[in-house]
Design a protein around this motif. Structure first.
Motif, PDB file in Angstrom:
ATOM      1  N   ARG A 373       0.835  -1.207   0.000  1.00  0.00           N
ATOM      2  CA  ARG A 373       0.000   0.000   0.000  1.00  0.00           C
ATOM      3  C   ARG A 373       0.869   1.256   0.000  1.00  0.00           C
ATOM      4  O   ARG A 373       0.603   2.203  -0.742  1.00  0.00           O
ATOM      5  CB  ARG A 373      -0.919  -0.024   1.219  1.00  0.00           C
ATOM      6  CG  ARG A 373      -1.718   1.255   1.456  1.00  0.00           C
ATOM      7  CD  ARG A 373      -2.705   1.541   0.350  1.00  0.00           C
ATOM      8  NE  ARG A 373      -3.582   2.651   0.689  1.00  0.00           N
ATOM      9  CZ  ARG A 373      -4.295   3.357  -0.179  1.00  0.00           C
ATOM     10  NH1 ARG A 373      -4.219   3.052  -1.474  1.00  0.00           N
ATOM     11  NH2 ARG A 373      -5.072   4.326   0.213  1.00  0.00           N
ATOM     12  N   LEU A 377       0.929   4.112  -2.935  1.00  0.00           N
ATOM     13  CA  LEU A 377       0.733   5.546  -2.694  1.00  0.00           C
ATOM     14  C   LEU A 377       1.965   6.337  -3.124  1.00  0.00           C
ATOM     15  O   LEU A 377       1.845   7.451  -3.652  1.00  0.00           O
ATOM     16  CB  LEU A 377       0.448   5.783  -1.212  1.00  0.00           C
ATOM     17  CG  LEU A 377      -0.938   5.367  -0.705  1.00  0.00           C
ATOM     18  CD1 LEU A 377      -1.022   5.544   0.801  1.00  0.00           C
ATOM     19  CD2 LEU A 377      -2.031   6.183  -1.398  1.00  0.00           C
ATOM     20  N   GLN A 380       1.765   6.872  -6.841  1.00  0.00           N
ATOM     21  CA  GLN A 380       0.777   7.891  -7.199  1.00  0.00           C
ATOM     22  C   GLN A 380       1.265   9.290  -6.842  1.00  0.00           C
ATOM     23  O   GLN A 380       1.107  10.239  -7.621  1.00  0.00           O
ATOM     24  CB  GLN A 380      -0.543   7.601  -6.472  1.00  0.00           C
ATOM     25  CG  GLN A 380      -1.251   6.344  -6.941  1.00  0.00           C
ATOM     26  CD  GLN A 380      -2.486   6.055  -6.106  1.00  0.00           C
ATOM     27  OE1 GLN A 380      -2.393   5.562  -4.987  1.00  0.00           O
ATOM     28  NE2 GLN A 380      -3.642   6.372  -6.639  1.00  0.00           N
ATOM     29  N   LEU A 406      -2.813  13.875  -1.777  1.00  0.00           N
ATOM     30  CA  LEU A 406      -2.671  12.718  -0.903  1.00  0.00           C
ATOM     31  C   LEU A 406      -3.803  12.664   0.117  1.00  0.00           C
ATOM     32  O   LEU A 406      -4.316  11.581   0.436  1.00  0.00           O
ATOM     33  CB  LEU A 406      -1.312  12.774  -0.191  1.00  0.00           C
ATOM     34  CG  LEU A 406      -0.977  11.581   0.710  1.00  0.00           C
ATOM     35  CD1 LEU A 406      -0.987  10.286  -0.080  1.00  0.00           C
ATOM     36  CD2 LEU A 406       0.373  11.787   1.399  1.00  0.00           C
ATOM     37  N   THR A 410      -6.513   9.361   0.419  1.00  0.00           N
ATOM     38  CA  THR A 410      -6.457   8.546   1.636  1.00  0.00           C
ATOM     39  C   THR A 410      -7.621   8.810   2.582  1.00  0.00           C
ATOM     40  O   THR A 410      -7.846   8.014   3.503  1.00  0.00           O
ATOM     41  CB  THR A 410      -5.138   8.805   2.393  1.00  0.00           C
ATOM     42  OG1 THR A 410      -5.037  10.204   2.710  1.00  0.00           O
ATOM     43  CG2 THR A 410      -3.956   8.371   1.567  1.00  0.00           C
TER      44      THR A 410
END
Length: 738
Positions: A373, A377, A380, A406, A410
């Motif tokens: 994960r 992230l 990205q 971000l 999230t």
């Protein structure tokens, strides 16, 4: 022998018992044997002296190694050294087995061993029979269990196919050890060779890429999942005539082919070949079958681990950029080291981004976590940062947009199971290759460090904001300064600092020593920093990776070519200018403490501690006066010039205010107005220079020669009166901080 007759000599008794005597002195390297011992060694039956190499040639290599290991142990324990030895002929075959018993002694003066012992032939049958097994092991079943435990432990620790092969080749089965091993795999309808042991390169080529339908034992084992045991060459030829011609040249006498089965699926076959006849009793078959199951499990784990490593490396290569072409006027080096465990991917990253203005940006960041994960992230966020930077936004705007991005991905998931609240730290640097000017925005990340041209290393305090993703409306102020020729800037994640049980302070001291002591270019400096944390490197992504990891590491070094950047020798570098620049805004009075610490680090090797205190006091006074008596920001420039002794410190504080400072005569109880008086007392030279817009006030301190002591500090300065030597302007001379 009749009663009353004298006893025979020891030599006669030993000869009658077919027991030989031998003597070995490791100091001289000579072995002396009597006639019977010579016969047992396969030599003419007469007393003779051999060298160690001649004796070693008559013995099995493993047995010679056992002798050299048993002798020191027997000396330490005060016991007899007893070893079973296989005597070899000139063609490498075992002709007999003898037992050696000796009483070794150690001479500490010569640091050598001396042995006197006996050799007696063992009456057990040839290797491979039940009697041979019992003689060698003493207790077949107990030895078998110990062997299987050791083999299972060794195979469980193997992490690659090569390690599995190495362990399999070193297995010494109780009473019957194969001298040739081959591991077969399956690809489609073909039999392939995974690896082999005990064969010369090219020997197994005829058996590679063999169809599963072939008349060959390994192919039959894969087809049926049942083991094949062949106790003699005649049995092999009768059962598999089609491939016997390929097998006959190897000179083997017995073969065992066993399936490698995992989860009910036969993934290959294992061949164990013997140079002597083996009956393959139920006990022997049980041992071979157990080893085959352990081999299959080990190969399965190793294959999964190797596939995982390939996936990891591919993921790393796809996520991490190359540094691209060289940048005129700058040199860049980068390293990425993932954490151990799992897929060995994490949230740390670096990037270099070409900008529309002709400048370029460097980014180092760390997404919270060490899992897939975090890696996703990170990918990205890196793409988002590149997009915002490529649009031409300034550093503060790039980080503000990245933080909102971000926070959105999230926090805004409608599925609470998919919502994963993570943040990221980041430092973003926009660099101008032509001038060396840097603009830095920081989001909860460690400050950059600067290695100056003379080897001095300083943390470079920069303005910063919250980590990305915490507050979508957070601001990220920028800090600007110039990277001078010969200077190197280090950006890194906290993994480089804290790995190895260090905290930020002790970890920084470790890295600082590497930076100060290093001589060479940025590539070798990057390697030195990684090796200081993890030891010798063993792998490369964009630089060496290490085997032992605790936290992800991303490292970027930016150097402006010049002396101190791997271009010139150290002797020349030590004479360069050491310079630092720091801005203190009106709303940042806490940065005055940073300015004091910054100056102390700049003067870390200054000879006079009192002069350092004086300089820190004056800088604090000058910067404070700008913030108190003007409505502008203060810009502090400090530089050290000259050789290692007799250097000059010049400190200049510039502001945009129009009013020139002037001297005041404060009363005894006044709390201010003594600024210029302090400068006049403590500085070796000082002055005020009007600028087109604003002014600058400066002072100089001259480092005393080592032979002259360390005068010139606060206490001495207050006892003397020193005028400003560079105030040519009378108006300026009468002014000063209030």
């Amino acid at each position: 022998m009749r009663t009353g007759e004298p006893l025979p000599s020891v030599g006669d008794v030993l000869a009658a018992l077919a027991t030989g005597l031998w003597h070995w002195d490791t100091a001289t390297g000579l072995v002396t044997v009597d006639a019977e011992a010579a016969r047992l060694l396969g030599l003419p039956p007469e007393r003779t002296t051999l060298t160690e190499s001649q004796t070693r040639a008559r013995l099995h290599p493993q047995d010679w190694n056992e002798i050299t290991g048993v002798v020191p142990l027997a000396v330490d324990e005060g016991t007899l050294a007893e070893v079973r030895i296989r005597i070899m002929d000139g063609r490498g075959r075992v002709v007999r087995v003898v037992r050696s018993r000796s009483k070794p002694s150690f001479d500490p003066d010569r640091r050598s061993y001396e042995l006197i012992g006996t050799l007696q032939e063992v009456t057990e049958p040839v290797p491979g029979t039940a009697a041979a097994r019992n003689a060698v092991t003493g207790d077949w079943r107990r030895s078998r269990e110990a062997f299987l435990l050791d083999a299972g432990r060794a195979l469980a620790e193997a992490r690659s196919t090569a390690e599995v092969l190495r362990v399999a080749g070193g297995l010494s089965m109780p009473g019957f050890s194969p001298d040739g091993l081959v591991l077969f795999g399956v690809e489609g309808d073909w039999l392939t060779i995974i690896g082999h042991h005990g064969h010369q390169p090219g020997d197994v080529r005829p058996f590679s890429d063999m169809p599963l339908a072939a008349d060959y034992p390994a192919a039959e084992v894969v087809r049926t999942g049942r083991a094949v045991y062949l106790s003699s060459p005649e049995q092999y030829e009768a059962r598999y005539p089609g491939t016997w011609a390929l097998v006959r040249p190897f000179g083997r006498h017995s073969w065992a082919f066993l399936p490698l089965t995992v989860a009910g699926r036969t993934m290959g076959a294992w061949m164990a070949a013997f140079t002597y006849p083996v009956a393959f009793t139920p006990d022997e078959r049980a041992v071979l079958a157990t080893v085959a199951r352990m081999l299959a499990q080990a190969l399965s784990r190793a294959g999964a681990a190797e596939s995982e490593r390939e996936l990891t490396e591919g993921l790393q290569r796809s996520m991490l950029p190359s540094l691209g072409p060289e940048i005129p006027g700058m040199r860049v080096a980068a390293r990425y080291i993932p954490t151990g465990g799992g897929l060995q991917v994490g949230g740390d990253w670096y990037d270099m981004i070409p900008l529309p203005s002709g400048r370029f940006a460097l980014v180092v960041g760390d997404v919270q976590g060490h899992d897939v994960r975090a890696a996703g992230l990170m990918g990205q966020l890196r793409i988002a940062l590149r997009a915002y930077a490529s649009e031409g936004h300034r550093p503060d705007a790039v980080l503000s947009r990245a933080s909102r991005f971000l926070h959105g991905i999230t926090h805004d998931s409608r599925d609470e199971h998919l919502s994963d609240l993570r943040f990221a730290t980041c430092v973003y640097v926009e660099a101008d290759p032509a001038t060396g000017m840097l603009e830095i925005a920081r989001a909860g990340h460690p400050d950059p460090a600067i290695r100056m041209a003379d080897g001095t290393v300083m943390m470079r305090p920069t303005a910063g904001g919250l980590p990305l993703g915490v507050d979508p409306d957070a601001d990220y102020p920028t800090t600007g300064f110039a990277l001078e020729p010969g200077e190197t800037m280090m950006l890194c994640t906290d993994g480089l600092i804290e790995t190895g049980g260090h905290d930020l302070e002790s970890g920084w001291r470790r890295l600082r020593k590497v930076l100060e002591d290093h001589q060479g270019d940025v590539e070798t400096l990057a390697d030195a920093l990684v090796q200081a944390v993890h030891g010798p490197s063993s792998h490369h992504t964009t630089g060496p990776l290490a085997d032992r990891r605790e936290d992800d590491i991303a490292l970027v070094l930016l150097c402006r070519p010049g002396q101190g950047c791997g271009c010139d020798d150290t002797a020349t570098v030590r004479t360069k200018v050491r310079r630092t620049l720091l801005s203190v805004a009106q709303d940042e009075p806490e940065r005055i403490a940073e300015a004091r610490q910054h100056l102390r680090e700049l003067l870390h090797d200054w000879l006079s501690a009192e002069q350092i205190d004086s300089a820190v006091l004056l800088v604090s006074e000058m910067v404070t006066n700008v913030l108190v008596h003007t409505d502008t920001d203060a810009l502090l420039l400090a530089e050290v010039t000259g050789d290692a002794c007799g250097r000059r410190l010049r400190v200049e504080v510039t502001d945009a205010g129009d009013d020139l400072p002037h001297k005041r005569r404060p009363g005894e109880l006044a709390s201010s107005g003594r600024g210029l008086m302090l400068i006049e007392l403590l500085a070796d030279a000082w002055g005020v220079d009007p600028r087109g817009e604003g002014k600058s006030i400066w002072f100089e301190l001259y480092e005393p020669d080592g032979s002259e002591g360390v005068s010139g500090g606060v206490s001495e300065g207050l006892e003397r009166r020193s005028g400003g030597t560079a105030l040519d302007d009378p108006a300026a001379a009468s002014g000063g901080p209030s």
